[in-house]
Each structure stands twice: as structure tokens, then as C-alpha cells.
Design a protein around this motif. Structure first.
Motif, PDB file in Angstrom:
ATOM      1  N   ASP A 269     -72.295  29.297  10.191  1.00 46.23           N
ATOM      2  CA  ASP A 269     -71.686  30.022  11.303  1.00 46.23           C
ATOM      3  C   ASP A 269     -70.177  30.074  11.148  1.00 46.23           C
ATOM      4  O   ASP A 269     -69.555  29.214  10.510  1.00 46.23           O
ATOM      5  CB  ASP A 269     -72.052  29.367  12.628  1.00 46.23           C
ATOM      6  CG  ASP A 269     -71.493  27.950  12.737  1.00 46.23           C
ATOM      7  OD1 ASP A 269     -71.673  27.174  11.766  1.00 46.23           O
ATOM      8  OD2 ASP A 269     -70.872  27.628  13.766  1.00 46.23           O
ATOM      9  N   GLU A 270     -69.589  31.097  11.763  1.00 48.88           N
ATOM     10  CA  GLU A 270     -68.157  31.316  11.626  1.00 48.88           C
ATOM     11  C   GLU A 270     -67.352  30.180  12.240  1.00 48.88           C
ATOM     12  O   GLU A 270     -66.241  29.873  11.787  1.00 48.88           O
ATOM     13  CB  GLU A 270     -67.785  32.644  12.287  1.00 48.88           C
ATOM     14  CG  GLU A 270     -66.377  33.111  12.002  1.00 48.88           C
ATOM     15  CD  GLU A 270     -66.113  34.517  12.499  1.00 48.88           C
ATOM     16  OE1 GLU A 270     -65.009  35.044  12.239  1.00 48.88           O
ATOM     17  OE2 GLU A 270     -67.016  35.098  13.144  1.00 48.88           O
ATOM     18  N   GLY A 271     -67.919  29.517  13.267  1.00 46.96           N
ATOM     19  CA  GLY A 271     -67.214  28.404  13.886  1.00 46.96           C
ATOM     20  C   GLY A 271     -67.312  27.116  13.088  1.00 46.96           C
ATOM     21  O   GLY A 271     -66.713  26.105  13.465  1.00 46.96           O
ATOM     22  N   CYS A 272     -68.045  27.152  11.995  1.00 47.76           N
ATOM     23  CA  CYS A 272     -68.186  26.012  11.080  1.00 47.76           C
ATOM     24  C   CYS A 272     -68.703  24.764  11.809  1.00 47.76           C
ATOM     25  O   CYS A 272     -68.142  23.660  11.693  1.00 47.76           O
ATOM     26  CB  CYS A 272     -66.865  25.711  10.372  1.00 47.76           C
ATOM     27  SG  CYS A 272     -66.319  27.067   9.299  1.00 47.76           S
ATOM     28  N   THR A 273     -69.800  24.960  12.558  1.00 50.02           N
ATOM     29  CA  THR A 273     -70.461  23.825  13.219  1.00 50.02           C
ATOM     30  C   THR A 273     -71.828  23.527  12.609  1.00 50.02           C
ATOM     31  O   THR A 273     -72.363  22.436  12.802  1.00 50.02           O
ATOM     32  CB  THR A 273     -70.636  24.112  14.727  1.00 50.02           C
ATOM     33  OG1 THR A 273     -71.466  25.280  14.899  1.00 50.02           O
ATOM     34  CG2 THR A 273     -69.291  24.331  15.399  1.00 50.02           C
ATOM     35  N   GLN A 274     -72.410  24.497  11.899  1.00 54.76           N
ATOM     36  CA  GLN A 274     -73.740  24.318  11.304  1.00 54.76           C
ATOM     37  C   GLN A 274     -73.596  24.178   9.784  1.00 54.76           C
ATOM     38  O   GLN A 274     -73.532  25.170   9.062  1.00 54.76           O
ATOM     39  CB  GLN A 274     -74.648  25.510  11.635  1.00 54.76           C
ATOM     40  CG  GLN A 274     -74.816  25.745  13.127  1.00 54.76           C
ATOM     41  CD  GLN A 274     -75.614  26.999  13.408  1.00 54.76           C
ATOM     42  OE1 GLN A 274     -76.619  27.285  12.759  1.00 54.76           O
ATOM     43  NE2 GLN A 274     -75.155  27.769  14.398  1.00 54.76           N
ATOM     44  N   GLU A 275     -73.521  22.949   9.335  1.00 54.04           N
ATOM     45  CA  GLU A 275     -73.285  22.710   7.910  1.00 54.04           C
ATOM     46  C   GLU A 275     -74.499  23.090   7.064  1.00 54.04           C
ATOM     47  O   GLU A 275     -75.636  22.806   7.426  1.00 54.04           O
ATOM     48  CB  GLU A 275     -72.949  21.243   7.671  1.00 54.04           C
ATOM     49  CG  GLU A 275     -72.619  20.918   6.215  1.00 54.04           C
ATOM     50  CD  GLU A 275     -72.362  19.444   5.984  1.00 54.04           C
ATOM     51  OE1 GLU A 275     -72.301  19.038   4.800  1.00 54.04           O
ATOM     52  OE2 GLU A 275     -72.243  18.690   6.981  1.00 54.04           O
ATOM     53  N   TYR A 276     -74.214  23.730   5.956  1.00 59.25           N
ATOM     54  CA  TYR A 276     -75.237  24.061   4.965  1.00 59.25           C
ATOM     55  C   TYR A 276     -75.260  22.893   3.986  1.00 59.25           C
ATOM     56  O   TYR A 276     -74.370  22.741   3.167  1.00 59.25           O
ATOM     57  CB  TYR A 276     -74.842  25.356   4.256  1.00 59.25           C
ATOM     58  CG  TYR A 276     -75.990  26.197   3.793  1.00 59.25           C
ATOM     59  CD1 TYR A 276     -76.667  27.024   4.670  1.00 59.25           C
ATOM     60  CD2 TYR A 276     -76.405  26.163   2.463  1.00 59.25           C
ATOM     61  CE1 TYR A 276     -77.711  27.817   4.248  1.00 59.25           C
ATOM     62  CE2 TYR A 276     -77.449  26.942   2.032  1.00 59.25           C
ATOM     63  CZ  TYR A 276     -78.104  27.769   2.927  1.00 59.25           C
ATOM     64  OH  TYR A 276     -79.146  28.537   2.504  1.00 59.25           O
ATOM     65  N   GLN A 277     -76.273  22.069   4.074  1.00 61.14           N
ATOM     66  CA  GLN A 277     -76.237  20.797   3.359  1.00 61.14           C
ATOM     67  C   GLN A 277     -76.478  20.986   1.856  1.00 61.14           C
ATOM     68  O   GLN A 277     -77.491  21.547   1.441  1.00 61.14           O
ATOM     69  CB  GLN A 277     -77.272  19.847   3.947  1.00 61.14           C
ATOM     70  CG  GLN A 277     -76.967  19.491   5.406  1.00 61.14           C
ATOM     71  CD  GLN A 277     -77.757  18.303   5.894  1.00 61.14           C
ATOM     72  OE1 GLN A 277     -78.878  18.066   5.487  1.00 61.14           O
ATOM     73  NE2 GLN A 277     -77.150  17.528   6.777  1.00 61.14           N
ATOM     74  N   LEU A 278     -75.524  20.475   1.085  1.00 57.39           N
ATOM     75  CA  LEU A 278     -75.537  20.631  -0.364  1.00 57.39           C
ATOM     76  C   LEU A 278     -75.362  19.274  -1.038  1.00 57.39           C
ATOM     77  O   LEU A 278     -74.818  18.330  -0.443  1.00 57.39           O
ATOM     78  CB  LEU A 278     -74.418  21.573  -0.811  1.00 57.39           C
ATOM     79  CG  LEU A 278     -74.429  22.989  -0.218  1.00 57.39           C
ATOM     80  CD1 LEU A 278     -73.137  23.706  -0.557  1.00 57.39           C
ATOM     81  CD2 LEU A 278     -75.627  23.784  -0.730  1.00 57.39           C
ATOM     82  N   VAL A 279     -75.789  19.203  -2.293  1.00 58.84           N
ATOM     83  CA  VAL A 279     -75.652  17.987  -3.078  1.00 58.84           C
ATOM     84  C   VAL A 279     -75.304  18.372  -4.513  1.00 58.84           C
ATOM     85  O   VAL A 279     -75.713  19.443  -4.993  1.00 58.84           O
ATOM     86  CB  VAL A 279     -76.951  17.148  -3.021  1.00 58.84           C
ATOM     87  CG1 VAL A 279     -78.100  17.869  -3.719  1.00 58.84           C
ATOM     88  CG2 VAL A 279     -76.738  15.759  -3.603  1.00 58.84           C
ATOM     89  N   LYS A 280     -74.568  17.519  -5.206  1.00 59.51           N
ATOM     90  CA  LYS A 280     -74.208  17.796  -6.597  1.00 59.51           C
ATOM     91  C   LYS A 280     -75.410  17.514  -7.496  1.00 59.51           C
ATOM     92  O   LYS A 280     -76.034  16.457  -7.417  1.00 59.51           O
ATOM     93  CB  LYS A 280     -73.025  16.916  -7.021  1.00 59.51           C
ATOM     94  CG  LYS A 280     -72.528  17.154  -8.437  1.00 59.51           C
ATOM     95  CD  LYS A 280     -71.886  18.527  -8.564  1.00 59.51           C
ATOM     96  CE  LYS A 280     -71.271  18.767  -9.940  1.00 59.51           C
ATOM     97  NZ  LYS A 280     -70.085  17.922 -10.170  1.00 59.51           N
TER      98      LYS A 280
END
Length: 531
Positions: free
Chosen positions: A393-404
């Protein structure tokens, strides 16, 4: 005793390629002593056999008198038969009883089955398939008599076709048989979000889709067995789905298995439980593909009251996801992420046998973006150690969870048991992300190296149009897709000190006074020592 088999025409039905009616049959007897049966329309791959069951005197009205067993009946098998329709009965007795039954009746079919158990090795086969017109076969050289015609055993095993049911027919002239033909089909769909599904998809179900790596989605298998009266000849009916997934697809679980048909009065659905079907565990092959199957041994037994002659479908929905081996697109093109299915189905109403459809294949795309942290401008030097997170989301509240992922040398969506982490720009400034669905994302700098200014949130867009063209999967990424991103950090300024030059002069003067005092002390000490 002179028994007469008069006007007997008993045509026994088929499941998927049936002969249930005859066209152009003349009741007038021709002068020649042998006759020809033409079977049309027809498909290639068949061999038909004609067995003479009865012979006798054939009248001009189609009556068969002085009936005796024909050359197609094995006397030893007949004598040993325990079938009540034949046991201890003469040809005349059997023909008289058979003549009382209607065409295509249950009783006529029962006699055909009984005859199939006493056949001899003497039969006349069809010639080569003719592709002219609607396709045809001919069986020639047949003498007057009552015949059973069938597909040669074993000729259609594993083929996408079905055996004809037994055909009973008086032959006293050249005749043409107009068969009905039908066969099951199988379809496969993959579900996408409706907002970015392929054109023409229904509720997101299509031949192509796009998804994240490790995002669960659904596949749907559909077997369709068209309505055909001759399906009633099957005492059991088996369907088996054979599913093969590429190395980039992982099976999760079966969600539902449903048979949709008719119970003779209305449409009805039969949801099946785990005990109604057999599903194997996906087995990996040397190339990384995985195969599994789902079998319903007998649809008739598992679906109480179903009338398969009215047609039915079998629907299987299961869950899966793309894994780290998936092919990732960073530009328009094709993909290797595919999933195929074929259907095996009962194709012989007279005995055991399975036909097999061709494969139906669907495809799943996933995408990659390249990100680079640079100093001052897009052509600037790379900046290491900057931290970033991706948001939905544009408000940057819903993190898209990523891992290396060290194997991919990139960040990717997390899977079960993994903990999301902040992305870090490497020594060359890069931090690529692989395995993203189409959509809009927001990249936010969450850790800024000392001495640099935090960059603004960057909007990332992946717009994809995917389809199957010419039998091959293809995706077109729009020109406004942002797959190659530069994130610029400005270097901070060096600020002047307060207090000006006056302070500097005082420091210098102070230092000079200290030096003068030191010299004075040294001089005084020397004078005293000189006395």
C-alpha cells in the motif's frame, strides 16, 4: 422344426463410439451371395470383426428360417457355457427367444454379451480405413446370416477412442451402418486474481496466470463425459486424472472432488470424500517434474443413482504454489512453469479397457525486478548498506514479506517457517527481488547510511498481459512497467563552524605567550647556574 427369425435387428449401444442406428438398409435381397457392411462416419485406428452367429434360409422379407449356429460360434464353448440364455439351447430356440425382444433392449444386449462368450476364431475383419468423406470401413464377403460385429480386442487400449458395443444385425444385402461417436474430454484451468487474469477468464480461471513464488493458488481439472444413450452399457465407469507439474510448481493439497450429473429426474452433484477416490503422492522425476494421479474406480458405484447415459462431469480442485525453481520473467517472453493433465477413462463396454486423452497444459508466470542504490544521481556511484522494505500500500503499512535467498542471489517472498528481513543494498548497490506477482508495489528506504539523505518512497509497477498463442505461453510487459529501478541518496553537506576568525587569533596569541614564558624560565635558570 422350422424356426423363423423374422425382422430381427438388435443394435447394442456403445459408450464413446457407439452404433445405435442404421441408415440405408434395404429390405430387398440382392442377387449376390456375399455382402458388404460399410461403417461410416468413422475414425481411424479401428479394426472391426464380424462373427456369424446364426445362418439359415434368408427370405426376401428379412426372415431367417432353418436357423443353425453360424461359423462364428465355437461349439465347445457353447457346450460349456453356463449362461442361462444359451445353456442347453439350440440355435433355433435361442433365435426364437431373441426375436421377441425389441431393438436395443436390455434383453437384446444381454444376448449379445452371451454370444461374445462363445465366439470362435472364425471372423471377417474390416479393411483399411478410408479417409474419404466422413471416413469409413468396410467388411466384405459376408454370407447371409445374423452377425455380431465388434471392435478387435486390444486395438484401442490407451488410445483417445472407445470400443463399439456389440452390434447384432441380419445381413442379407449390402448395408451401411451410421455409428454415433462420442468420447470424454479433459480440461485444466489455473486461477488468477480477477483484476489481472487473462482476457476471457471466468472468475479468474484461465489457461495462464501470474503469481508470487510461495503464494498458494488453485488448479482445476474437468473431465466431461457427454450424454450418450449407449453409455448405459457400462456396468462400471472409471476415470483417472494424470497430473504432471514442472519443477517450479509444488503440489499442496486437494480441495474438492465433485461429480455433476443427473439421477434420472434432475441435475445433481455428488461431492466425494477421501474414501471415494485414490490420490497418489507427487513423485519427482530426474528432470525435477512431479507427477501424481487421482482415480475414481467406479463413478456409478460412488454416485448413488447417477445416470451416466445422461452425461456427467468430474471436477477436481487442488492447491499449489510456485517454488524457488520457477522460471522468472524480467522481460516479455515465455515460461517453463507449466502443469499438464490427461484423462484415462473406461472405453470398452464389453470388457476391461481404458482410453486416454491428449494432455491439456496451463502456465504460470512470475516476475523479477532489479533495484540499485546510487549516490546523488542515477548514474552515480553505488551505495552499500542501505535498507529497504517492500509494501503493498502507498501508506507503507502492509509489508510484503521477503527473505534473502542465497541460491537465487536475490530476495523473494517468504514461505512457511521463514522470517521476513530488511533488504540491504550490496557493495555494488543492488538488491534484486524475484518471484513477484503482477501489481503495484511501494519500495521504502528504512535504513539510510550515515551522511546521506533518505530517498522518497518509490512506486514500482508490473503490468502483464499473458495468454497462449500458437500453443505456446507468452507474456507482454507494458512499457510503463518499472522492472529496473535506481534509488538515489543525496550525500549530506559539510556545514561551517560558528565563532569566526577571532577565536583563532586568541588561540594563536595564547600559544605565543606560553612560548615566551618558557624561554624566560630557561634563560633565568642558566644565569643562576653561571654564578
Amino acid at each position: 422344426m422350422n424356426k423363423v427369425l423374422k425382422g430381427l435387428v438388435a443394435v447394442v449401444s456403445t459408450a464413446a463410439m457407439a452404433i445405435a442406428g442404421f441408415a440405408g438398409v434395404s429390405t430387398a435381397m440382392a442377387a449376390e451371395t456375399t455382402h458388404t457392411v460399410t461403417i461410416t462416419p468413422a475414425k481411424s485406428g479401428h479394426t472391426y470383426e464380424a462373427y456369424q452367429i446364426f445362418t439359415g434360409n434368408l427370405g426376401t422379407d428379412g426372415s431367417l428360417g432353418n436357423v443353425v449356429w453360424g461359423s462364428g460360434v465355437d461349439s465347445a464353448k457353447l457346450a460349456a457355457s453356463t449362461d442361462t440364455l444359451l445353456k442347453d439351447k439350440s440355435a433355433a430356440d435361442v433365435s426364437t427367444a431373441l426375436a421377441t425382444h425389441a431393438d436395443n433392449s436390455t434383453q437384446a444386449k444381454a444376448y449379445a454379451t452371451a454370444f461374445s462368450g462363445v465366439l470362435s476364431t472364425t471372423h471377417t475383419d474390416s479393411g483399411a480405413f478410408s479417409s474419404a468423406g466422413n471416413g469409413s470401413y468396410t467388411i466384405s464377403g459376408l454370407e447371409d446370416g445374423y452377425y455380431l460385429i465388434q471392435d478387435k480386442a486390444g486395438t484401442l487400449s490407451g488410445q483417445n477412442d472407445a470400443y463399439t458395443s456389440f452390434i447384432l444385425k441380419i445381413i442379407g444385402d449390402d448395408v451401411t451402418v451410421a455409428p454415433k461417436s462420442t468420447q470424454p474430454t479433459v480440461d485444466k484451468k489455473v486461477q488468477d486474481e480477477t483484476a489481472d487474469a487473462e482476457q476471457g477468464a471466468t472468475d479468474g480461471w484461465g489457461d495462464t496466470a501470474d503469481h508470487d513464488i510461495n503464494e498458494s493458488f488453485k488448479f482445476k481439472l474437468d473431465a466431461s463425459i457427454p450424454a450418450e444413450a449407449n453409455l448405459a452399457d457400462y456396468k462400471t465407469y472409471k476415470v483417472k486424472f494424470n497430473d504432471t507439474m514442472s519443477k517450479g510448481v509444488t503440489f499442496e493439497s486437494i480441495e474438492s472432488v465433485t461429480v455433476n450429473g443427473n439421477d434420472g429426474t434432475a441435475a445433481k452433484s455428488w461431492p466425494l470424500t477421501r474414501t471415494d477416490y485414490d490420490a497418489t503422492t507427487p513423485t519427482p522425476a530426474g528432470d525435477g517434474t512431479q507427477s501424481w494421479s487421482l482415480t475414481i474406480d467406479d463413478v456409478i458405484a460412488k454416485c448413488a443413482g447417477i445416470k451416466i447415459a445422461q452425461g456427467f462431469t468430474v471436477e477436481v480442485i487442488y492447491n499449489a504454489h510456485l517454488n524457488e525453481n520457477a522460471t522468472v520473467n524480467d522481460a516479455s517472453g515465455s515460461t517453463d512453469n507449466k502443469n499438464s493433465v490427461n484423462l484415462e477413462y473406461s472405453n470398452n463396454p464389453n470388457a476391461e479397457g481404458l482410453g486416454k486423452t491428449e494432455d491439456k497444459t496451463v502456465y504460470v508466470f512470475t516476475f523479477a525486478i532489479t533495484n540499485k542504490k546510487v549516490i546523488d544521481n542515477e548514474d552515480g556511484e553505488p551505495l552499500a548498506g542501505a535498507g529497504f522494505k517492500l509494501y503493498k500500500d502507498e501508506g507503507c503499512t502492509q509489508e510484503y514479506q521477503l527473505v534473502k535467498d542465497a541460491t537465487l542471489n536475490a530476495y523473494r517472498p517468504v514461505k512457511g517457517g521463514e522470517t521476513a528481513e530488511e533488504m540491504k543494498s550490496s557493495t555494488n548497490g543492488t538488491f534484486p527481488i524475484k518471484g513477484l506477482d503482477a501489481g503495484t508495489y511501494y519500495l521504502k528506504e528504512t535504513t539510510t547510511p550515515k551522511g546521506y539523505t533518505t530517498a522518497a518512497v518509490k512506486t514500482i509497477t508490473i503490468k502483464a498481459t499473458h495468454t497462449i498463442s500458437g500453443g505456446l505461453p507468452n507474456v507482454v510487459l507494458s512499457s510503463d512497467s518499472t522492472l529496473d529501478n535506481k534509488i538515489v541518496d543525496k550525500k549530506g553537506n559539510t556545514l561551517p563552524s560558528t565563532g569566526g576568525m577571532g577565536t583563532t587569533i586568541l588561540y594563536a596569541a595564547g600559544a605565543a605567550i606560553v612560548l615566551v614564558a618558557a624561554f624566560g624560565i630557561v634563560f633565568a635558570v642558566r644565569r643562576r647556574n653561571a654564578r
